[in-house]
Design an enzyme around this catalytic site. Structure first.
Site, PDB file in Angstrom:
ATOM      1  N   HIS A 162      12.541  -6.240  -2.457  1.00 35.51           N
ATOM      2  CA  HIS A 162      11.066  -6.381  -2.387  1.00 35.51           C
ATOM      3  C   HIS A 162      10.386  -5.647  -3.542  1.00 35.51           C
ATOM      4  O   HIS A 162       9.235  -5.237  -3.423  1.00 35.51           O
ATOM      5  CB  HIS A 162      10.527  -5.846  -1.051  1.00 35.51           C
ATOM      6  N   SER A 283       0.469  -6.372 -31.322  1.00 34.39           N
ATOM      7  CA  SER A 283      -0.819  -6.989 -31.015  1.00 34.39           C
ATOM      8  C   SER A 283      -1.708  -6.896 -32.247  1.00 34.39           C
ATOM      9  O   SER A 283      -1.637  -5.924 -32.995  1.00 34.39           O
ATOM     10  CB  SER A 283      -1.465  -6.243 -29.847  1.00 34.39           C
ATOM     11  N   LYS A 289       0.678  -1.601 -29.074  1.00 34.51           N
ATOM     12  CA  LYS A 289       1.442  -2.578 -28.314  1.00 34.51           C
ATOM     13  C   LYS A 289       2.767  -2.985 -28.961  1.00 34.51           C
ATOM     14  O   LYS A 289       2.867  -3.137 -30.160  1.00 34.51           O
ATOM     15  CB  LYS A 289       0.618  -3.854 -28.098  1.00 34.51           C
ATOM     16  N   GLU A 296       9.464 -13.110 -22.462  1.00 36.36           N
ATOM     17  CA  GLU A 296       8.281 -13.821 -21.939  1.00 36.36           C
ATOM     18  C   GLU A 296       8.354 -15.311 -22.248  1.00 36.36           C
ATOM     19  O   GLU A 296       8.074 -16.162 -21.411  1.00 36.36           O
ATOM     20  CB  GLU A 296       6.997 -13.247 -22.546  1.00 36.36           C
TER      21      GLU A 296
END
Ligand code: ARG
Length: 465
Positions: A162, A283, A289, A296
């Site tokens: 979970h 970024s 970043k 992804e």
């Protein structure tokens, strides 16, 4: 017959007007099926040799055809073959070029075959190669996982259910879990390959041909396990495309789940891993970043691979036997599935072995989530308490630890003994993450010694196939 500009179409004999310009472009497939040219040529070579062996064409005609096909192959490899939309598809483009090059003999190549068995054959030859390539990339990725598992066999991390900290596990064990997923994927592709490797050629349009062809000979030449049993089935079946795409969808689901973990683990909040800079991007606005673009994108591309599978199933569902033009729609989803799959596997196989593990952060996370609570319950059971009662006692211990902002191992012996008189000083051995993983030492469990044993078996299984 009317005066018409229809002579460039091999099938124009019964027509009285030329194809509408839009319809010509609308029905053409050469814009994408040109990619099949090496397989189309390979199939034609085998077909010509067989026609010569069976006396349908002469040896001289066969040699002229083989010579012409060789020239076409070289031109196409150099990108110098002009693919013509007027000639509809890869098959008619190559045939027209052949006749253009060698004259009369070129017109005989299509004896005893049809584009229907030709395209099914091309597609199977193509897919056989792509399956071999995908299996090789999967293997490379699995080797990377084994390398990591060996290096991190004893590295402790939290195991989750979970997405809540559940029990400590070893990082090696976690990598071997992904190894198992990919092992099944590789086996599925091997199994799929058996059904791909069946030859449609000779089924002709749908019913076979009146020429004395030898399908076993062409099958042997092309490395197929044998000719397809039924000519109607041979030209209409696209199960093999769907089966491959379903294998690819499942591989992508696995890669996507793995990606999700890598993305979480690479976040500041988890801080479990460092992905190498060369697999990340920054970024344009936020200087701090470092984004995990590769996982992804792999997760994102899973959507289109699943979409292609659903599209192909839907493509087939209304088709009566045998060949229908609908089947031309099988190629773009298949090609895109292959390209996407091979690209994602390559990125993963390159990236995984280069990933760095932050063992301290993982250990901290494994020890701060009361992950050894079950170990404490098991301890009480070994001292004679029933498991349900032990569960209750440990629940109180966890409550106490939460309220006083401590971990279980930081509770005083006296505090624990107040909960159960069965608890003694040896309890602290089971409350550490190391003690917890070491105790799970049976076949298939997470103890470092079991991870090493599983690793040895995994290496042998990988090598065996
Ligand atoms: N381009 C066609 C396809 O991909 C080749 C077969 C065409 N056959 C036909 N009878 N029109 O399916």
């Amino acid at each position: 017959m009317t005066d018409k500009a229809k002579s460039d179409k091999p099938w124009s004999g019964r027509f009285t007007e030329s194809t509408d310009a839009f319809v010509e472009a609308f029905t053409a497939s050469v814009g994408f099926d040109w990619r099949l040219y090496p397989y189309d040529i390979e199939g034609s070579r085998a077909h010509a040799r067989m026609l010569a062996k069976t006396g349908v064409i002469s040896q001289a005609e066969c040699e002229a055809i083989l010579g012409g096909l060789e020239q076409i192959s070289q031109l196409a490899a150099k990108g110098e073959l002009d693919w013509s939309v007027a000639l509809e598809d890869v098959h008619m483009n190559i045939e027209a070029r052949l006749t253009n090059l060698i004259g009369e003999a070129g017109k005989k190549l299509h004896t005893g075959r049809s584009r229907n068995d030709q395209v099914a054959t091309d597609l199977r030859l193509y897919l056989r190669d792509q399956i071999d390539a995908a299996r090789a990339e999967l293997k490379r990725l699995q080797q990377g996982l084994l390398m990591l598992a060996a290096r991190e066999a004893g590295t402790i991390m939290p195991g989750f259910t979970h997405l809540q900290v559940a029990m400590p596990v070893t990082f090696g064990h976690h990598m071997l879990a992904w190894f198992e997923n990919l092992q099944r994927d590789r086996e599925r592709l091997r199994d799929c390959r058996r059904r791909v490797n069946v030859m449609p050629l000779g089924a002709a349009a749908l019913a076979g041909t009146s020429f004395p062809i030898d399908r076993h000979d062409t099958a042997r030449q092309l490395g197929f396990d044998g000719p397809a049993e039924n000519s109607l089935d041979a030209v209409s079946d696209r199960d093999f495309v769907i089966e491959f795409c379903s294998c690819a969808a499942l591989i992508h689901v696995h890669l996507s789940r793995f990606s999700e973990e890598l993305i979480l683990w690479a976040s500041t909040q988890f801080g479990f891993i460092d992905l190498p800079d060369r697999f990340c991007t920054g970024s344009s606005i936020m200087p701090q970043k470092k984004n995990p673009d590769v996982p992804e994108l792999v997760r994102g591309k899973t959507g289109r691979v699943i979409g292609h599978l659903v599209g192909l199933l839907t493509l087939m569902k209304g088709q009566p036997l045998a060949y229908n033009k609908d089947n031309q729609e099988d190629k773009e989803p298949l090609f895109d599935t292959v390209d996407t799959l091979l690209g994602c596997l390559r990125a993963f196989a390159d990236m995984i072995p280069a990933m760095q593990v932050r063992a301290e952060n993982m250990l901290d996370a494994a020890t701060s989530g009361y992950s050894t609570a079950t170990d404490l319950a098991d301890y009480l059971v070994r001292k004679g308490m029933a498991f349900r009662d032990a569960h209750e006692v440990v629940g109180s211990a966890v409550r106490l630890a939460i309220d006083s902002r401590r971990d279980l191992a930081e509770l005083e012996l006296g505090e624990l003994q107040a909960l159960s008189r069965l608890i003694e000083a040896d309890v602290f051995e089971v409350l550490t993450a190391q003690g917890s993983v070491a105790a799970r030492k049976h076949f298939g469990a997470t103890a470092p010694e079991q991870v090493r044993a599983a690793l040895a078996r995994a290496r042998a299984r990988l090598e065996a196939d």
